[in-house]
Structure formats: C-alpha cells, structure tokens
Design an enzyme around this catalytic site. Structure first.
Site, mmCIF file in Angstrom:
data_model
loop_
_atom_site.group_PDB
_atom_site.id
_atom_site.type_symbol
_atom_site.label_atom_id
_atom_site.label_comp_id
_atom_site.label_asym_id
_atom_site.label_seq_id
_atom_site.Cartn_x
_atom_site.Cartn_y
_atom_site.Cartn_z
ATOM 1 C CG ASP A 256 -2.146 0.923 0.986
ATOM 2 O OD1 ASP A 256 -3.146 0.440 0.426
ATOM 3 O OD2 ASP A 256 -2.077 2.107 1.335
ATOM 4 C CG ASP A 301 -9.912 -3.825 -3.084
ATOM 5 O OD1 ASP A 301 -10.868 -3.512 -3.829
ATOM 6 O OD2 ASP A 301 -9.979 -3.759 -1.839
ATOM 7 C CB CYS A 354 -16.305 -0.830 -3.125
ATOM 8 S SG CYS A 354 -15.302 0.589 -2.639
#
Length: 404
Positions: A256, A301, A354
């Site tokens: 990340d 993601d 999402c």
C-alpha cells in the site's frame, strides 16, 4: 421513544463536525462516544444511528427544514426535528425545538418524495451521473438500495475456527447470527450489536466484512504455497481473507502507499493468527519493479469512487466531487498498466472496485486489454454486484489471466 437531552446534544455536536468541519462520520462518532463513559449500549446506539440517519438524508431534511450550509446550531436542531417528525417521535418541550411545524414537514416530505434527487437525498451531479451510467430504472433502484442501513456481516476466520462453531460461540456471548446462502464464510447479525467487545473477536475468530467484499478473495483462486500479491491492501480485510484461502501457506505480500494502513494490517494479522503475510510500503516505483513477473496471483483492489458502499459511508455523498471520479479513473488505469507487471506468465489477476459505475469497472478492464501492456492478458470472467439485487454492497470483480 423518549428523547434525552444529553444524547440529542451529542448528535447535534456530531452533525456540526461532519457537515461544517468536514470530518469523517466514523471518526466523529468514535470521538463523540468517548464524551461520557456512563452511556450504555442503547445510548451509544442512539447517537450513532441517529447521526448516520441524518447524514444519509441531509439534502432532503435540509430542504424540508429550509436550512442551508454552513448549518447554524438552530438549523441543526431543525434537521433533528424533521428526523423526529418523519419517524413519529414526539417532539419534546425544549426551547431548541419550539414551534416545529409538524404538518408542514409532512407535507413537504410528500411533495419532495416525488423527485428522486430529493427522495434519495443526493447531489444533482451524482443523480445525473448515476442515470447516465446505469439508465434511469437501474439507477433509481440502486440508489434506493444504497440508502438503506448496511447490515453487520462477519467473515469467519477459517484459519482458527469453522463457521458453525463460531456461530455457537457468538450465541453464547448473546449474539445471534444467520448464515447467508452463497457466502461460505459469512454470518449475518440478527440484531445490531457491538461485536468488537466479544471474546471471539479478541481471539481473532472473525472479521467484520461485507458479504460482497467476501467474494473478492475467492474470485482470485489463490492456492496454498503460491506467491500472492495484494497490491492495494489498505488495512487488509481482503489480505486476511486471502491468507485463509491459502491456509496460511506460501507468501502473501501486502502492499500500500500508506505505511499507517499496513501497520493496522499487522495488528489484525497477529490477532487472526496469520503468519504468511509480509508488508511493503510503495514508497517508490522500485518496490513494484522488484516484483515484476514474480506473482502467481495478484489482487488489485483499486481505489474508486466508493459509490457501491454508500450504505456504510453515507457521508461520502457529500464529500465526493465529480472531478474526483475523473481523477480516480486515471489512477485506476495507471494501477492496471503498472501493477499488472508483477504477475508472471500463467498467473491470474483480479481487478476489483467497490463502485457501480461501468466507467470504473468493465470499461477500465476493456481499456487495459486493448493497451500494449494488456495484450498478454485475457478476461476469464467478471461480475458486477448491485446492492439492489444482492442486498449488500455494490462491487465489481474481473478475473484476468496472463497467457503463456
């Protein structure tokens, strides 16, 4: 319902911080709930749920109350009064709520409920964007579903326990759950409760994770013993699920941009009994280059508009701007172009968001496949999950294979 002055004032304080000061709702709730240790579970639930409810319906309530931002304290009480009237709660005899026009509130609600952008309490630009992307029928159904309160879903940590045993342990702690067909590790709470104080949580037997999110790790088809990279790991919800899918075997690299998120992941991994995860902060392009052509499985993601998770983040409707959607789409394509190089020949990659917008999802994958870097990849399958059909968060997943 009898309203208590100190609880209502706490809600007003929270709304001021969220609406006027631009703070995030979840952080504000945490802060406000620390004000008085004497508050019990019901008191805390009232503050949290009432605040989220008014945040969710801000535009509708403000229109009815004729209140404008930045909201003064009297304006915030007017929003609260609208909430009371529309829920059939008797207005207390307090000076802050004097003269509440109950009949006019109900009349304005009936009138505004005929217009989607007011009925669903969304900005004009978002209503136009949703209709253009999904069509009027689907957008109308989807935004209505996204305005419903999210249910609490748990994911069983299968490294430590089986789902049936977890369900029994939680029942012993007074938390009743049901299984969800098609979601093998999921348990749904029958009634909202604070699960983080349970011994089962402290022992790392479960994580709170929406049902749609629980579909992403299995979609990647990671196997024990593989090298798997979760390149946008964040605080690690899907990383931990991947570790369970891998039975704690092999190498799982969680990456990340933000070291602070990876630190949270380490804490969660220890609690979960996960020991095949290593974290790497992406502080330069070298971190990615070192892993070129090395991963058997790769999860992207990607950061996104978050329009699929408005159920649990209603305040994002008011923070999101059209320019951000355009900007994040450039970031998504950049991630696909550059991070995909970590996948070795014969490997598989999942691109997930999402979001419910095709321009962030299927269209991004198509753009990648048509690019020079995407020529070695093929789309195996993809899935768009809508809140209006699943009852859970909106999500998108695409499984791509790198041909030999």
């Amino acid at each position: 319902m009898r309203l208590h002055r100190n609880l209502v004032f706490a809600v007003i304080d929270a709304l001021k911080m969220i609406f006027n000061d631009g703070e995030y709702a979840d952080k504000v709730i945490e802060k406000v709930l620390r004000h008085d240790k004497r508050w019990g579970a019901r008191d805390r639930a009232f503050i949290a749920e009432t605040t989220y409810d008014i945040v969710r319906w801000k535009r509708l309530y403000a229109e009815i109350a004729e209140a404008h931002e930045p909201f003064t304290r009297p304006h915030l009480f007017r929003l609260f009064a609208v909430w009371c009237v529309l829920r059939g709660i008797r207005i207390p005899d307090w000076k802050q709520l004097e003269g509440t026009p109950e009949r006019r509130i109900k009349g304005r609600f009936d009138e505004l409920s005929k217009i989607r952008k007011f009925r669903e309490s969304i900005p004009d630009w978002l209503d136009k964007l949703g209709e253009k992307a999904l069509g009027s029928k689907l957008w109308t159904e989807e935004i209505a579903a996204l305005n419903k309160q999210a249910e609490v879903i748990l994911r069983t940590n299968t490294i430590k326990i089986q789902k049936t045993k977890l369900q029994a342990l939680l029942a012993d702690e007074g938390i009743e759950t049901t299984t969800i067909q098609g979601y093998p590790d999921a348990l749904k709470l029958k009634e909202r409760k604070n699960v983080f104080t349970t011994q089962a949580f402290k022992d790392g037997l479960f994580e709170v994770q929406d049902a749609s999110s629980q579909l992403v790790a299995p979609f990647l088809e990671a196997k024990p013993g593989q090298r798997v990279v979760d390149a946008c790991a964040g605080a690690g919800g899907k990383t931990l699920h991947l570790a369970a899918q891998m039975e704690n075997k092999g190498q799982l690299i969680a990456m990340d941009l933000y070291e602070s998120k990876l630190k949270k992941l380490k804490i969660r991994a220890r609690r979960n009994g996960v020991h095949n995860v290593e974290t790497r902060a992406i502080d330069s392009t070298k971190v990615i280059k070192k892993l070129h052509n090395s991963a058997g499985r790769l999860l992207l993601d990607a950061p996104c508009s978050g329009l699929g998770v408005l159920k649990r983040n209603p305040d994002s409707k008011w923070k999101l701007e059209p320019e951000f959607v355009d900007r994040i789409m450039r970031v998504q394509q950049d991630i696909l172009q550059n991070y995909s190089k970590m996948l070795k020949t014969g490997g598989q990659m999942v691109y997930a968001t999402c979001s419910i917008l095709p321009q962030e999802n299927k269209e991004q994958v198509q753009r990648f496949l048509e690019s020079e870097n995407g020529h070695k990849f093929e789309l195996v399958k993809d899935q768009q999950i809508y809140a209006s059909t699943s009852g859970f968060d909106g999500f998108y997943m695409a499984l791509l294979a790198k041909s030999k």
